[in-house]
Motif scaffolding. Structure first.
Motif, PDB file in Angstrom:
ATOM      1  N   PRO A 162      26.846   3.610 133.395  1.00 12.43           N
ATOM      2  CA  PRO A 162      26.584   4.401 134.382  1.00 12.43           C
ATOM      3  C   PRO A 162      26.871   6.067 133.851  1.00 12.43           C
ATOM      4  O   PRO A 162      25.933   7.033 134.284  1.00 12.43           O
ATOM      5  N   SER A 163      27.916   6.390 132.940  1.00  9.72           N
ATOM      6  CA  SER A 163      28.131   7.649 132.289  1.00  9.72           C
ATOM      7  C   SER A 163      26.856   8.000 131.364  1.00  9.72           C
ATOM      8  O   SER A 163      26.593   9.041 131.446  1.00  9.72           O
ATOM      9  N   ASP A 164      26.585   6.771 130.765  1.00 10.41           N
ATOM     10  CA  ASP A 164      25.533   7.202 129.648  1.00 10.41           C
ATOM     11  C   ASP A 164      24.080   7.573 130.625  1.00 10.41           C
ATOM     12  O   ASP A 164      23.360   8.532 130.288  1.00 10.41           O
ATOM     13  N   ILE A 165      23.910   6.748 131.802  1.00  5.70           N
ATOM     14  CA  ILE A 165      22.734   7.067 132.650  1.00  5.70           C
ATOM     15  C   ILE A 165      22.923   8.749 133.140  1.00  5.70           C
ATOM     16  O   ILE A 165      21.919   9.353 133.154  1.00  5.70           O
ATOM     17  N   ALA A 166      24.068   8.833 133.502  1.00  2.04           N
ATOM     18  CA  ALA A 166      24.190  10.312 134.146  1.00  2.04           C
ATOM     19  C   ALA A 166      23.946  11.386 133.428  1.00  2.04           C
ATOM     20  O   ALA A 166      23.659  12.362 133.444  1.00  2.04           O
ATOM     21  N   GLU A 167      24.581  11.061 131.991  1.00  3.58           N
ATOM     22  CA  GLU A 167      24.377  12.031 130.798  1.00  3.58           C
ATOM     23  C   GLU A 167      22.970  12.306 130.593  1.00  3.58           C
ATOM     24  O   GLU A 167      22.463  13.373 130.057  1.00  3.58           O
ATOM     25  N   LYS A 168      22.269  11.088 130.272  1.00  3.05           N
ATOM     26  CA  LYS A 168      20.884  11.103 129.647  1.00  3.05           C
ATOM     27  C   LYS A 168      19.855  11.636 130.812  1.00  3.05           C
ATOM     28  O   LYS A 168      18.694  11.795 130.135  1.00  3.05           O
ATOM     29  N   GLN A 169      20.029  11.502 131.921  1.00  3.53           N
ATOM     30  CA  GLN A 169      18.982  11.573 133.151  1.00  3.53           C
ATOM     31  C   GLN A 169      17.797  10.960 132.653  1.00  3.53           C
ATOM     32  O   GLN A 169      16.787  11.308 132.284  1.00  3.53           O
ATOM     33  N   VAL A 170      18.078   9.463 132.845  1.00  2.00           N
ATOM     34  CA  VAL A 170      17.105   8.362 132.623  1.00  2.00           C
ATOM     35  C   VAL A 170      15.966   8.769 133.592  1.00  2.00           C
ATOM     36  O   VAL A 170      16.029   8.988 134.664  1.00  2.00           O
ATOM     37  N   GLU A 171      14.508   8.657 132.895  1.00  2.00           N
ATOM     38  CA  GLU A 171      13.500   8.682 133.847  1.00  2.00           C
ATOM     39  C   GLU A 171      13.316   7.797 134.863  1.00  2.00           C
ATOM     40  O   GLU A 171      13.691   6.558 134.799  1.00  2.00           O
TER      41      GLU A 171
END
Length: 158
Positions: free
Chosen positions: A39-48
């Motif tokens: 979830p942290s990776d997704i929050a940081e990367k702003q996944v499309e």
């Protein structure tokens, strides 16, 4: 051209063909290999929105909601961030709160992860329930206190 030059040319050509083949295989696999993201990776990367990804983490305690018919809602956390997950289907037997999972799907416009596959992870000490019960009945299984003490002793060694 001498024999030695022909041989070196052939070896060089074979090396070039082999390295090209390896490069093409790696390039082809890079698009199909999917690692899970926390979830942290997704929050940081702003996944499309709509991009297919794998989400990995722990099912947040007291977040499991099965009251909405066949759609199951829960939250996945990595202890820093959490993301809501919606899943329609049958959950794996090992699925429970506090357990590690990997879900495959995409994020919708509301920021909810829509999962089409949920995989429950287990640690290396996993044992099927039937085997555990049989060993316990036969007296071959350690008592919980002994198992906890052995696990603690093992963690103190490291």
């Amino acid at each position: 051209m001498t024999r030695k030059q022909k041989r070196l040319g052939l070896i060089g050509l074979a090396g070039l063909v082999l390295s090209s083949a390896v490069g093409l295989v790696l390039y082809g696999l890079s698009s199909s290999v999917t690692y899970f993201q926390s979830p942290s990776d997704i929050a940081e990367k702003q996944v499309e929105i709509g991009q297919r990804i794998r989400l990995g983490g722990l099912v947040e305690d007291e977040s499991l909601d099965k009251s909405r018919g066949s759609v199951i809602h829960f939250r996945v956390t990595d202890q820093a961030e959490a993301i809501s997950v919606q899943y329609k289907g049958i959950l794996p037997d090992l699925f429970r709160e506090g357990q590690g999972i990997i879900a495959e799907g995409f994020i919708d416009q509301k920021g909810v992860f829509i999962a089409d596959t949920v995989l429950a992870k287990h640690d290396e000490s996993y044992m099927p329930k039937e085997v555990y019960e049989t060993l316990k009945e036969d007296g071959h299984w350690m008592a919980e206190e002994q198992a906890a003490a052995a696990a603690e002793q093992g963690s103190n060694v490291n």
